[in-house]
Design a protein around this motif. Structure first.
Motif, mmCIF file in Angstrom:
data_model
loop_
_atom_site.group_PDB
_atom_site.id
_atom_site.type_symbol
_atom_site.label_atom_id
_atom_site.label_comp_id
_atom_site.label_asym_id
_atom_site.label_seq_id
_atom_site.Cartn_x
_atom_site.Cartn_y
_atom_site.Cartn_z
ATOM 1 N N ALA A 13 39.578 25.280 8.454
ATOM 2 C CA ALA A 13 40.660 26.399 8.743
ATOM 3 C C ALA A 13 41.812 26.424 9.786
ATOM 4 C CB ALA A 13 39.944 27.645 8.546
ATOM 5 N N THR A 14 40.949 25.894 10.920
ATOM 6 C CA THR A 14 41.811 25.877 12.090
ATOM 7 C C THR A 14 42.998 24.821 11.901
ATOM 8 O OG1 THR A 14 40.002 26.582 13.449
ATOM 9 C CG2 THR A 14 42.020 25.487 14.571
ATOM 10 N N ARG A 15 42.669 23.676 11.324
ATOM 11 C CA ARG A 15 43.618 22.574 11.255
ATOM 12 C C ARG A 15 44.719 23.027 10.029
ATOM 13 N NH1 ARG A 15 44.961 19.423 7.334
ATOM 14 N NH2 ARG A 15 43.448 20.055 5.980
ATOM 15 N N ILE A 16 44.326 23.516 8.996
ATOM 16 C CA ILE A 16 45.261 24.014 8.179
ATOM 17 C C ILE A 16 46.218 25.182 8.690
ATOM 18 C CG2 ILE A 16 45.464 25.653 5.919
ATOM 19 C CD1 ILE A 16 42.739 24.425 4.971
ATOM 20 N N SER A 24 48.050 31.327 16.701
ATOM 21 C CA SER A 24 46.526 31.524 17.015
ATOM 22 C C SER A 24 45.665 30.947 16.035
ATOM 23 C CB SER A 24 46.146 32.767 17.677
ATOM 24 O OG SER A 24 46.292 33.846 16.856
ATOM 25 N N PRO A 25 45.661 29.460 15.634
ATOM 26 C CA PRO A 25 45.101 29.336 14.481
ATOM 27 C C PRO A 25 43.259 29.400 14.599
ATOM 28 C CG PRO A 25 45.794 27.386 15.671
ATOM 29 C CD PRO A 25 46.435 28.489 16.259
ATOM 30 N N ARG A 26 42.914 28.996 15.803
ATOM 31 C CA ARG A 26 41.244 29.220 15.776
ATOM 32 C C ARG A 26 40.798 30.675 15.774
ATOM 33 N NH1 ARG A 26 36.837 25.644 16.012
ATOM 34 N NH2 ARG A 26 35.068 26.974 16.641
ATOM 35 N N GLU A 40 30.539 40.541 13.386
ATOM 36 C CA GLU A 40 31.605 40.561 14.337
ATOM 37 C C GLU A 40 31.798 38.783 14.721
ATOM 38 O OE1 GLU A 40 30.437 42.836 17.706
ATOM 39 O OE2 GLU A 40 30.101 44.737 16.509
ATOM 40 N N ARG A 41 33.006 38.698 15.106
ATOM 41 C CA ARG A 41 33.361 37.356 15.506
ATOM 42 C C ARG A 41 32.365 36.900 16.581
ATOM 43 N NH1 ARG A 41 38.883 35.999 19.108
ATOM 44 N NH2 ARG A 41 38.518 33.779 19.107
#
Length: 287
Positions: A13-16, A24-26, A40-41
């Protein structure tokens, strides 16, 4: 059913999101995963393996986020102060940098009993409801000119009352109207304002240009038109010792303090930066 490592789904998901230009992809990947899992995260490391339907659900939301649909539209909420608010199409999404303005306002209210607070251009009701949550004895007024924003604000206000918070007083009105809140002249302890302030023609991210209402983002006169009204109204509303905080565009670091300093009744004008070190809001006190 074969289970899969959650960390691999988050890495993909972060790569996409990174390839799509998300800033802020991550973080967004983790928040989407947390939303799908209902945790929760910070508890994601406690979920090492997930079922394929969970991975698919994460992937579907990531695909939408990669199209630059705001994360808050996908999860349905945004945070402000100690609360969360429902947001979606038709209302401005509150931003983390506005938390600093809220903190300044709450600090001003410390030790004041039954303070009167006015939130101008309330949008989703974020600032007004965050103040009511943090300061239960505050008498909080909020106003917006847009009917869709007010519908979201009313929905959020009802939810906060159901959660035990003090009700706010929500109004439809134009802060440029010289008679608005006339009954509060000289009685207000704190005015907060996160108005439309982006100069027309400014390039903004797709999340803003395609999803935030334009009238909640852009303002005429180089982004200062609504800010001028807010300052004039605040100078009338504030009681001696009362304070004002107005958020502004990062190109307004000189212009807004100058506008405030031009008002004789206002003093202690101070510029504030956001977490990225950019000019973001200005405060003043009624002498």
């Amino acid at each position: 059913m074969k289970r899969q490592p959650l960390r691999l789904a988050i890495m993909e998901a972060t790569r996409i999101l990174d390839d799509a230009g998300v800033s802020s992809p991550r973080t967004d990947a983790e928040l989407i995963a947390a939303h799908v899992l209902g945790v929760e995260r910070g508890r994601l490391p406690l979920v090492p393996l997930v079922d394929s339907p969970v991975v698919d659900a994460i992937g579907q939301l990531v695909a939408q986020r990669a199209k630059r649909v705001p994360l808050q539209h996908l999860t349905g909420w945004a945070a402000m102060g100690g609360i969360t608010l429902d947001v979606g199409p038709g209302v401005f999404v509150p931003r983390p940098e506005t938390e600093l303005l809220l903190e300044w306002g709450l600090k001003l209210l410390r030790g004041r009993e039954y303070p009167v607070v006015v939130d101008l251009c309330t949008g989703s009701g974020a600032l007004a409801l965050a103040v009511a949550h943090a300061k239960a004895d505050a008498v909080v007024y909020a106003v917006d000119i847009d009917s869709q924003a007010l519908a979201w604000a009313r929905h959020n206000a009802d939810a906060r009352v159901a959660a035990g918070d003090t009700p706010i007083r929500l109004y439809s009105g134009d802060i440029g109207d010289p008679t608005i809140f006339a009954e509060l002249d000289g009685l207000v302890d704190l005015v907060l304002c996160n108005p439309p302030y982006v100069p027309p023609g400014t390039a903004v991210p797709p999340e803003v240009s395609q999803h935030d209402p334009a009238h909640a983002v852009f303002a005429q006169e180089g982004g200062l038109a609504v800010i001028r009204h807010a300052i004039a109204l605040s100078a009338r509303l504030l009681r001696p010792g009362g304070g004002l905080a107005i958020e502004h565009d990062d190109t307004h670091g000189t212009a807004v303090p100058t506008l405030l300093s031009a008002r004789r009744v206002l003093s202690s004008v101070e510029a504030h930066q956001d977490l990225a070190g950019r000019p973001r809001f200005v405060t003043a006190r009624r002498g």
